[in-house]
Design an enzyme around this catalytic site. Structure first.
Site, PDB file in Angstrom:
ATOM      1  N   HIS A  29      56.126  36.972  17.352  1.00 22.19           N
ATOM      2  CA  HIS A  29      56.137  36.535  15.944  1.00 22.19           C
ATOM      3  C   HIS A  29      57.280  35.566  15.666  1.00 22.19           C
ATOM      4  O   HIS A  29      57.179  34.732  14.767  1.00 22.19           O
ATOM      5  CB  HIS A  29      56.193  37.742  14.991  1.00 22.19           C
ATOM      6  N   CYS A  72      52.413  45.148  16.285  1.00 17.82           N
ATOM      7  CA  CYS A  72      52.271  43.730  15.947  1.00 17.82           C
ATOM      8  C   CYS A  72      51.426  43.557  14.692  1.00 17.82           C
ATOM      9  O   CYS A  72      50.395  44.201  14.540  1.00 17.82           O
ATOM     10  CB  CYS A  72      51.619  42.978  17.116  1.00 17.82           C
ATOM     11  N   LYS A 101      35.082  44.140  15.904  1.00 20.60           N
ATOM     12  CA  LYS A 101      36.290  44.461  15.146  1.00 20.60           C
ATOM     13  C   LYS A 101      37.353  44.921  16.122  1.00 20.60           C
ATOM     14  O   LYS A 101      37.044  45.640  17.073  1.00 20.60           O
ATOM     15  CB  LYS A 101      36.041  45.586  14.135  1.00 20.60           C
ATOM     16  N   CYS A 152      54.320  44.987  19.311  1.00 24.49           N
ATOM     17  CA  CYS A 152      55.055  43.741  19.115  1.00 24.49           C
ATOM     18  C   CYS A 152      55.816  43.400  20.397  1.00 24.49           C
ATOM     19  O   CYS A 152      56.457  44.267  20.989  1.00 24.49           O
ATOM     20  CB  CYS A 152      56.049  43.914  17.956  1.00 24.49           C
ATOM     21  N   CYS A 179      51.285  40.072  13.607  1.00 28.82           N
ATOM     22  CA  CYS A 179      51.076  38.616  13.590  1.00 28.82           C
ATOM     23  C   CYS A 179      49.908  38.184  14.462  1.00 28.82           C
ATOM     24  O   CYS A 179      49.519  37.029  14.443  1.00 28.82           O
ATOM     25  CB  CYS A 179      52.343  37.888  14.024  1.00 28.82           C
TER      26      CYS A 179
HETATM   27  S1  FES Z   1      54.641  41.106  14.998  1.00 27.25           S
HETATM   28 FE1  FES Z   1      53.358  40.172  16.426  1.00 27.25          FE
HETATM   29  S2  FES Z   1      54.589  39.945  18.147  1.00 27.25           S
HETATM   30 FE2  FES Z   1      55.881  40.842  16.705  1.00 27.25          FE
END
Ligand code: FES
Length: 136
Positions: free
Chosen positions: A114, A99, A82, A110, A101
């Site tokens: 994304h 982040c 995990k 981040c 994504c």
């Molecule tokens: S939300 Fe993943 S790089 Fe921005």
């Protein structure tokens, strides 16, 4: 009785019907078809397309496009069972972008990846922004 009906359809009705489908031998032959021939050809094409669609759809749904439950994380700490992160709240600055994504090279933060992901996929994901309250 059912087998006789299936036998009649497969051995007699379908071949007889297929003989009557006006498929030209050349591309130019399409221009010489009558309205009746076009209707016959359209009906035939619709039936074949519909049967093909109904036959293929369950496999498409199961293996290609219908299953929306797929993995999200393609590269972050794949060796772990995990992926989780513990960050002391005291270490957060005035504003921190996390982040969501799973494409960031600075995970768990981040890095703007994304944007490329959204552009490539049509998705709309972005970061979780945590910021201190502005003093009033
Ligand atoms: S939300 Fe993943 S790089 Fe921005």
């Amino acid at each position: 009785v059912i087998m006789e009906a299936i036998s009649y359809i497969v051995r007699d009705a379908v071949p007889s019907y297929l003989k009557g489908v006006p498929i030209p031998k050349s591309f130019g032959g399409f221009l010489k078809l009558s309205v009746k021939d076009w209707l016959h050809l359209t009906t035939f094409t619709t039936v074949v397309g519909g049967v093909g669609y109904l036959a293929f759809k369950p496999y498409y749904d199961k293996y290609v496009g219908g299953n929306k439950d797929t993995i999200m994380n393609f590269r972050v700490e794949k060796q772990k069972e995990k992926v989780y992160d513990v960050i002391d709240v005291e270490d957060l600055g005035e504003k921190t972008n996390f982040c969501r994504c799973w494409r960031s090279k600075k995970w768990p933060f981040c890095d703007g990846s994304h944007n490329a992901f959204n552009k490539a996929t049509g998705d709309n994901v972005a970061s979780l922004i945590i910021e201190k309250k502005k003093s009033r």
